[in-house]
Motif scaffolding. Structure first.
Motif, PDB file in Angstrom:
ATOM      1  N   LYS A   7      43.308  29.336  40.534  1.00  0.00           N
ATOM      2  CA  LYS A   7      42.180  30.131  40.053  1.00  0.00           C
ATOM      3  C   LYS A   7      40.936  29.259  39.981  1.00  0.00           C
ATOM      4  O   LYS A   7      40.859  28.340  39.165  1.00  0.00           O
ATOM      5  CB  LYS A   7      42.516  30.730  38.680  1.00  0.00           C
ATOM      6  N   TYR A  13      36.598  37.658  45.712  1.00  0.00           N
ATOM      7  CA  TYR A  13      37.076  39.019  45.841  1.00  0.00           C
ATOM      8  C   TYR A  13      37.337  39.361  47.308  1.00  0.00           C
ATOM      9  O   TYR A  13      36.687  38.829  48.219  1.00  0.00           O
ATOM     10  CB  TYR A  13      36.055  40.010  45.259  1.00  0.00           C
ATOM     11  N   VAL A  27      48.987  48.942  36.381  1.00  0.00           N
ATOM     12  CA  VAL A  27      49.081  47.582  35.870  1.00  0.00           C
ATOM     13  C   VAL A  27      49.432  47.633  34.393  1.00  0.00           C
ATOM     14  O   VAL A  27      48.706  48.245  33.596  1.00  0.00           O
ATOM     15  CB  VAL A  27      47.757  46.815  36.079  1.00  0.00           C
ATOM     16  N   ILE A  34      40.343  49.138  39.836  1.00  0.00           N
ATOM     17  CA  ILE A  34      39.805  47.803  40.069  1.00  0.00           C
ATOM     18  C   ILE A  34      38.711  47.917  41.138  1.00  0.00           C
ATOM     19  O   ILE A  34      39.012  48.082  42.327  1.00  0.00           O
ATOM     20  CB  ILE A  34      40.910  46.833  40.531  1.00  0.00           C
ATOM     21  N   SER A  38      40.366  41.039  43.156  1.00  0.00           N
ATOM     22  CA  SER A  38      40.318  39.583  43.150  1.00  0.00           C
ATOM     23  C   SER A  38      41.337  39.007  44.121  1.00  0.00           C
ATOM     24  O   SER A  38      42.441  39.531  44.292  1.00  0.00           O
ATOM     25  CB  SER A  38      40.576  39.055  41.739  1.00  0.00           C
ATOM     26  N   LEU A  41      44.500  38.092  42.392  1.00  0.00           N
ATOM     27  CA  LEU A  41      45.301  39.184  41.833  1.00  0.00           C
ATOM     28  C   LEU A  41      46.229  39.718  42.921  1.00  0.00           C
ATOM     29  O   LEU A  41      45.817  40.471  43.799  1.00  0.00           O
ATOM     30  CB  LEU A  41      44.400  40.301  41.307  1.00  0.00           C
ATOM     31  N   THR A  42      47.501  39.320  42.888  1.00  0.00           N
ATOM     32  CA  THR A  42      48.484  39.724  43.900  1.00  0.00           C
ATOM     33  C   THR A  42      49.402  40.784  43.309  1.00  0.00           C
ATOM     34  O   THR A  42      50.077  40.543  42.311  1.00  0.00           O
ATOM     35  CB  THR A  42      49.301  38.519  44.370  1.00  0.00           C
ATOM     36  N   ILE A  43      49.410  41.955  43.927  1.00  0.00           N
ATOM     37  CA  ILE A  43      50.095  43.125  43.377  1.00  0.00           C
ATOM     38  C   ILE A  43      50.991  43.754  44.438  1.00  0.00           C
ATOM     39  O   ILE A  43      50.586  43.890  45.595  1.00  0.00           O
ATOM     40  CB  ILE A  43      49.069  44.174  42.884  1.00  0.00           C
ATOM     41  N   THR A  66      51.651  38.820  40.514  1.00  0.00           N
ATOM     42  CA  THR A  66      51.305  39.055  39.109  1.00  0.00           C
ATOM     43  C   THR A  66      51.746  40.433  38.624  1.00  0.00           C
ATOM     44  O   THR A  66      51.992  40.621  37.430  1.00  0.00           O
ATOM     45  CB  THR A  66      49.787  38.927  38.880  1.00  0.00           C
ATOM     46  N   GLU A  90      52.993  39.041  35.412  1.00  0.00           N
ATOM     47  CA  GLU A  90      52.513  39.526  34.118  1.00  0.00           C
ATOM     48  C   GLU A  90      53.009  40.937  33.807  1.00  0.00           C
ATOM     49  O   GLU A  90      53.033  41.332  32.642  1.00  0.00           O
ATOM     50  CB  GLU A  90      50.977  39.518  34.093  1.00  0.00           C
TER      51      GLU A  90
END
Length: 229
Positions: A7, A13, A27, A34, A38, A41-43, A66, A90
């Motif tokens: 980070k 972005y 989330v 969103i 970012s 930010l891996t989803i 995450t 997370e």
């Protein structure tokens, strides 16, 4: 996603030419809009599909992941221990599937895990204790009747499916119940048989074998009376 993205102090972005990528994703249990996605930010959100089979172990190699949402599918098998290797995760949601087995103990070691939903599956056994798992409430594990331990009210070691009858704890109450049923059934059958025999005797007259029994009884009574005299 196999490499943890550092980070930077300056946020980066995802963009196409001069337009930032926006997305709506679940989330931590909430649909989140969103406007600027970012890079860090891996989803993975594959919820509300019709996926079948087990959760691939290879997901455990996605170190920078995450958010992982596999809810509302038809996934089967066990929760792979490999999920405990996603150190940056997370939010983990695998609710509303057909998962079985115990919850891997190493999931409790995920120090960044803020949201967990394992509800509405077929999980069994004791819920892991300690670290992050001590922060989750009962709704994270609900809908799994064979799970036990905090934060659920089910205590481990108790019969979670069939409540025992009141009594001395060794099945005496159930045994007494069966005994009374047998007695009532026996009396009913005996009474019915007596009514049928009585009807036959009255409608056809006394049979010879019955007359012989009566005569023998009268003879024994007379004999006893003569002896007394």
């Amino acid at each position: 996603m196999k490499n943890v993205i550092k980070k930077n102090t300056k946020p980066e972005y995802v963009a196409t030419l001069y337009t930032y990528v926006s997305i709506i994703v679940a989330v931590k249990g909430v649909d989140l809009y969103i406007p600027q996605l970012s890079v860090a930010l891996t989803i993975v959100d594959l919820s509300h599909n019709k996926f079948e089979g087990g959760i691939p172990y290879i997901i455990g190699d996605l170190k920078s992941l995450t958010v992982l949402n596999l809810s509302h599918n038809n996934l089967t098998g066990r929760i792979p221990h490999a999920l405990g290797k996603i150190s940056e995760i997370e939010s983990l949601d695998v609710s509303w599937n057909q998962l079985i087995g115990e919850i891997p103990q190493n999931l409790a070691d995920l120090t960044f895990l803020e949201f967990l939903n394992l509800s509405q599956n077929h999980l069994v056994g004791r819920i892991p204790q300690g670290k992050q798992f001590n922060t989750f409430k009962g709704n994270s594990f609900g809908g799994n009747p064979k799970l036990c331990g905090l934060p659920l009210p089910n205590k481990c070691g108790e019969n979670l499916q069939k409540p025992q009858l009141e009594g001395n704890g060794d099945g005496e109450e159930e045994g007494n119940l069966l005994t009374w049923k047998e007695v009532v059934l026996g009396y009913g059958c005996g009474a019915l048989l007596g009514i049928i025999l009585g009807y036959l005797m009255l409608s056809t007259g006394r049979p010879k074998w019955f007359n012989a029994i009566v005569d023998e009884a009268e003879h024994m009574i007379m004999k006893r009376q003569n002896k007394r005299r």
